[in-house]
Design a protein around this motif. Structure first.
Motif, PDB file in Angstrom:
ATOM      1  N   GLY A 283       0.760  -5.549  -7.662  1.00 13.56           N
ATOM      2  CA  GLY A 283       1.101  -4.927  -6.379  1.00 13.56           C
ATOM      3  C   GLY A 283       1.983  -3.713  -6.600  1.00 13.56           C
ATOM      4  N   ILE A 284       1.800  -2.668  -5.814  1.00 18.88           N
ATOM      5  CA  ILE A 284       2.675  -1.499  -5.920  1.00 18.88           C
ATOM      6  C   ILE A 284       3.081  -1.002  -4.527  1.00 18.88           C
ATOM      7  CG2 ILE A 284       1.715  -0.723  -8.133  1.00 18.88           C
ATOM      8  CD1 ILE A 284       0.108   1.323  -6.726  1.00 18.88           C
ATOM      9  N   THR A 285       4.241  -0.351  -4.504  1.00 16.40           N
ATOM     10  CA  THR A 285       4.647   0.358  -3.284  1.00 16.40           C
ATOM     11  C   THR A 285       4.887   1.811  -3.674  1.00 16.40           C
ATOM     12  OG1 THR A 285       6.986  -0.046  -3.669  1.00 16.40           O
ATOM     13  CG2 THR A 285       5.818  -1.666  -2.336  1.00 16.40           C
ATOM     14  N   LEU A 286       4.749   2.708  -2.719  1.00 11.06           N
ATOM     15  CA  LEU A 286       4.933   4.123  -3.037  1.00 11.06           C
ATOM     16  C   LEU A 286       5.381   4.900  -1.810  1.00 11.06           C
ATOM     17  CD1 LEU A 286       1.417   5.743  -3.306  1.00 11.06           C
ATOM     18  CD2 LEU A 286       1.692   3.336  -2.909  1.00 11.06           C
ATOM     19  N   GLU A 287       5.801   6.110  -2.071  1.00  7.68           N
ATOM     20  CA  GLU A 287       6.146   7.055  -0.998  1.00  7.68           C
ATOM     21  C   GLU A 287       5.362   8.318  -1.300  1.00  7.68           C
ATOM     22  OE1 GLU A 287       9.458   6.512   0.763  1.00  7.68           O
ATOM     23  OE2 GLU A 287       9.680   4.556  -0.188  1.00  7.68           O
ATOM     24  N   THR A 316       4.492  -3.881   8.292  1.00 13.30           N
ATOM     25  CA  THR A 316       5.692  -4.716   8.185  1.00 13.30           C
ATOM     26  C   THR A 316       6.740  -4.035   7.303  1.00 13.30           C
ATOM     27  OG1 THR A 316       4.320  -6.675   8.450  1.00 13.30           O
ATOM     28  CG2 THR A 316       6.536  -7.020   7.571  1.00 13.30           C
ATOM     29  N   LEU A 317       6.308  -3.514   6.145  1.00  9.16           N
ATOM     30  CA  LEU A 317       7.264  -2.858   5.239  1.00  9.16           C
ATOM     31  C   LEU A 317       7.519  -1.402   5.627  1.00  9.16           C
ATOM     32  CD1 LEU A 317       6.376  -5.387   3.603  1.00  9.16           C
ATOM     33  CD2 LEU A 317       6.588  -4.008   1.555  1.00  9.16           C
ATOM     34  N   LYS A 318       6.675  -0.889   6.502  1.00 14.45           N
ATOM     35  CA  LYS A 318       6.750   0.508   6.961  1.00 14.45           C
ATOM     36  C   LYS A 318       6.661   1.501   5.808  1.00 14.45           C
ATOM     37  CE  LYS A 318       9.073  -0.665  11.268  1.00 14.45           C
ATOM     38  NZ  LYS A 318       7.838  -1.364  11.683  1.00 14.45           N
ATOM     39  N   LYS A 319       5.827   1.178   4.859  1.00 11.63           N
ATOM     40  CA  LYS A 319       5.513   2.130   3.783  1.00 11.63           C
ATOM     41  C   LYS A 319       4.167   1.761   3.149  1.00 11.63           C
ATOM     42  CE  LYS A 319       8.628  -0.152   0.587  1.00 11.63           C
ATOM     43  NZ  LYS A 319       9.773   0.089  -0.259  1.00 11.63           N
ATOM     44  N   PRO A 320       3.617   2.670   2.361  1.00  6.57           N
ATOM     45  CA  PRO A 320       2.332   2.365   1.745  1.00  6.57           C
ATOM     46  C   PRO A 320       2.454   1.264   0.682  1.00  6.57           C
ATOM     47  CG  PRO A 320       2.707   4.729   1.806  1.00  6.57           C
ATOM     48  CD  PRO A 320       4.013   4.077   2.130  1.00  6.57           C
ATOM     49  N   ILE A 321       1.469   0.388   0.665  1.00  5.39           N
ATOM     50  CA  ILE A 321       1.379  -0.647  -0.363  1.00  5.39           C
ATOM     51  C   ILE A 321      -0.034  -0.617  -0.933  1.00  5.39           C
ATOM     52  CG2 ILE A 321       3.117  -2.157   0.656  1.00  5.39           C
ATOM     53  CD1 ILE A 321       0.828  -3.878   1.803  1.00  5.39           C
TER      54      ILE A 321
END
Lengths: 360, 122
Positions: A283-287, A316-321
């Motif tokens: 899993g990754i998150t990014l801006e 839910t996290l309010k960012k790209p996943i």
């Protein structure tokens, strides 16, 4: 294009429609984020009648299913369900599916709409070795409504005499009335929330759907279904799983039971497990942009190490996943990667999944 | 669907006003769904009619933004970095995207009536 018993309703209620798995399906009604949040905080309903259902009956049905899939349907009690991958001999995945045990020698299998024909052909072929097996495709006559969210139980309870407190997760009650309509009521879903799936005769689906709508359940389209399942890290066939991606690579090892006698793909999967996996889902998150399926992933030095399998904005996290299939040595949380978004290397961080876990 | 009379439109669903402000139409934001990310150009960047100057991403889709004119970007709407949903909420005002010093028109722009006819045909 095929329709569900609810397609006309979706159009009348302003849904944006698209083709999915050969069906004309609603993507969204009021907006994906709003619908997503309804499921996380209240209750929403999905028309998932496009899913295909097969009945499997016969004396040899438990043995046949144990051979066919990687999990062990023979160990189910009547009224229980399990999630399982179904593999090819080389370990790639035919599909991922649900199996319910209705009676000792009777099972219901629920598969992805897009894989209906492929799965049916595969299963019929495998059943040749089991003369007692009867297979019936009940997809056309079966509609499926998923009611999901923290308020799902309170909403359905007044409509049925079945005590929902005693209907555990991954259990089902067959032929029970909900609002006087006979359903197969199961506590399953694909959103990361508590919820129920109601299998209903196609001609009664609209009445049930309208009753829920009247009670204030928000209709939710496939758009939010995808963001919900992604936050919960539930795989989507064709993305995290495919003919070229094994369940072990997809991180579904707990649904692969090497302790049973044999099953299709066992040898290849055992080889993968014992020699070590070369790639895994992380899993990754990014801006700075949304990583979409198919985008390339590189390590901090710019060396290509994999590909995005699913990516979206997480309401839910309010960012790209996103989920990425990467070389195993990079599949641990806390690593820095780059995703190529429109020729720009956007820095990302690998994180523990699921991205979202419902509060207990 | 709102199509203000005082704006000019492209066939790709951008609008431009007399001051050179550019955004996407109500029809475009409605079709995209929830906008969650906007890639803006730099101030000073040269734009050309019909060429992409940025990207707007909704939950489900990625769309290029095309310049309605030839010119130079004089301002970008920084508020969209934090609040991209302004494009959904107010596409013709707070949801503006860039401002351009117009140096030429590579093609004829549509008036409100012609744009409405195009949209109705889609």
């Amino acid at each position: 294009m095929k329709t569900t018993p609810l397609t006309a309703w979706h159009k009348e209620h302003g849904a944006k429609m698209m083709e999915f798995g050969g069906y004309d399906m609603p993507v969204e009604y009021q907006g994906i984020i709003q619908e997503h949040e309804a499921v996380r905080h209240a209750v929403g309903m999905f028309d998932v009648s496009h899913m295909a259902e097969f009945l499997i009956e016969g004396e040899e049905s438990p043995r046949f299913l144990d051979d066919l899939v990687t999990n062990t349907p023979s160990q189910l009690e009547s009224g229980q369900a399990l999630y399982t991958p179904m593999c090819y001999p080389h370990g790639g995945t035919v599909d991922d599916l649900l199996i319910y045990r209705i009676a000792p020698q009777k099972f219901l299998m629920v598969v992805n709409a897009a894989n209906h024909d492929k799965d049916w052909t595969w299963i019929v072929e495998q059943a040749q070795k089991y003369p007692s097996i009867q297979l019936i495709d009940v997809s056309e006559e079966t509609a499926l409504i998923a009611v999901q969210g923290p308020l799902a139980k309170d909403l359905i309870q007044p409509l049925t005499s079945t005590n929902l407190d005693t209907l555990d997760y991954y259990h089902a009650a067959f032929d029970v009335p909900v609002n006087n309509i006979n359903v197969h009521l199961s506590r399953t879903g694909y959103t990361g929330e508590d919820g129920f799936e109601l299998y209903v005769k196609a001609d009664q689906a609209l009445a049930l759907w309208e009753k829920f709508y009247e009670l204030g359940v928000k209709p939710v389209g496939l758009g939010a279904r995808d963001t919900l399942r992604l936050e919960a890290r539930l795989p989507l066939y064709g993305h995290e799983l495919s003919e070229d991606i094994s369940p072990l690579e997809a991180g579904l090892g707990i649904f692969v039971k090497f302790d049973k006698t044999d099953f299709i793909g066992r040898e290849a999967l055992w080889n993968q497990k014992t020699t070590g996996l070369t790639r895994k889902i992380v899993g990754i998150t990014l801006e700075g942009g949304i990583a979409r399926s198919g985008y390339a992933v590189s390590n901090a030095e710019g060396k290509p190490i994999g590909v995005i399998t699913s990516g979206s904005y997480s309401p839910t996290l309010k960012k790209p996943i996103a989920l990425a299939l990467v070389e195993s040595s990079y599949a641990k949380p806390g690593q820095h990667f780059s995703v190529m978004i429109r020729n720009r290397a956007v820095p990302t961080l690998s994180v523990k999944t699921p991205f979202y876990r419902r509060p207990i | 669907m709102k199509i203000p009379e005082n704006l000019k439109y492209t066939r790709d669903h951008e609008w431009i006003d007399d001051e050179g402000r550019v955004g996407i139409t109500d029809y475009a934001q409605e079709s995209l769904g929830d906008v969650v990310f906007v890639e803006l150009p730099q101030v000073g960047q040269v734009v050309k009619t019909g060429e992409a100057f940025g990207v707007v991403e909704s939950v489900k889709s990625v769309s290029d933004l095309y310049s309605p004119v030839d010119g130079t970007v004089t301002a970008v709407n920084e508020a969209l970095n934090e609040t991209p949903e302004l494009i959904n909420q107010d596409p013709y005002n707070q949801g503006w995207i860039i401002q351009v010093d117009v140096q030429g028109y590579g093609e004829e722009l549509l008036d409100a009536k012609a744009y409405q006819q195009q949209v109705e045909g889609e």
